[in-house]
Design an enzyme around this catalytic site. Structure first.
Site: not given
Length: 183
Positions: A154-155, A158
């Site tokens: 998820h990170e 980003h």
């Protein structure tokens, strides 16, 4: 030490930009950014925090296009499973097996009231990442499994200008096939 925290939210276009490598050793500015991430996420896990609960945050979510994020995961008894600022991560390997969170994912940069964020986010069940560890002050290999692997991915998204909503299969939002592990 307290920090002012302002999370960038959609539709801000900076969230769709790729982040740049961080120069090592860390500058004072980057060290303060790491400390801000740590303060923000750890405080968000406390009762009566002013912050929306989080297990991770990327620099871009503060409007800073740098390849760094903080992950802080606790077990049910509040023991630390993982807690470190990851800098300049590179994915070395991914499992073919996929996993998803049973309730789906959320994001500090996506308002909870926004539509079209329901559904399984299929991610590798295990990933191996080489990165600089803020805690250990050295390059390190991280072998991440299950929930930690999902949070890392998820990170990592980003840092590439992607959000979890980009992974939702809008035609089959809660379809579970046999090769998907639900966590």
């Amino acid at each position: 030490m307290k920090f002012e925290v302002k999370i960038i939210k959609l539709p801000n276009k900076i969230l769709r930009q790729k982040s740049l490598d961080v120069l090592l050793p860390l500058s004072n500015e980057d060290d303060l950014l790491a400390k801000k991430m740590i303060y923000h996420v750890i405080d968000s896990t406390k009762e009566n925090s002013i912050f929306r609960p989080a297990v991770g945050v990327a620099a871009v979510q503060y409007g800073v296009l740098k390849r760094m994020f903080f992950v802080h995961i606790l077990d049910q008894e509040d023991n630390i499973i993982f807690s470190d600022v990851i800098i300049n991560p590179q994915i070395i390997a991914k499992s073919e097996g996929l996993a998803a969170l049973k309730q789906g994912e959320g994001c500090l940069s996506v308002k909870e009231s926004d539509s079209n964020q329901e559904g399984y986010i299929r991610r590798s069940e295990r990933i191996v990442v080489d990165a600089y560890s803020y805690n250990e002050k050295k390059l390190k290999r991280f072998d991440c499994k299950q929930f930690v692997a999902i949070v890392f991915q998820h990170e990592l998204d980003h840092l590439e200008g992607k959000l979890f909503i980009d992974h939702i299969d809008t035609k089959n939002i809660w379809t579970k096939n046999k090769d998907l592990t639900i966590l």
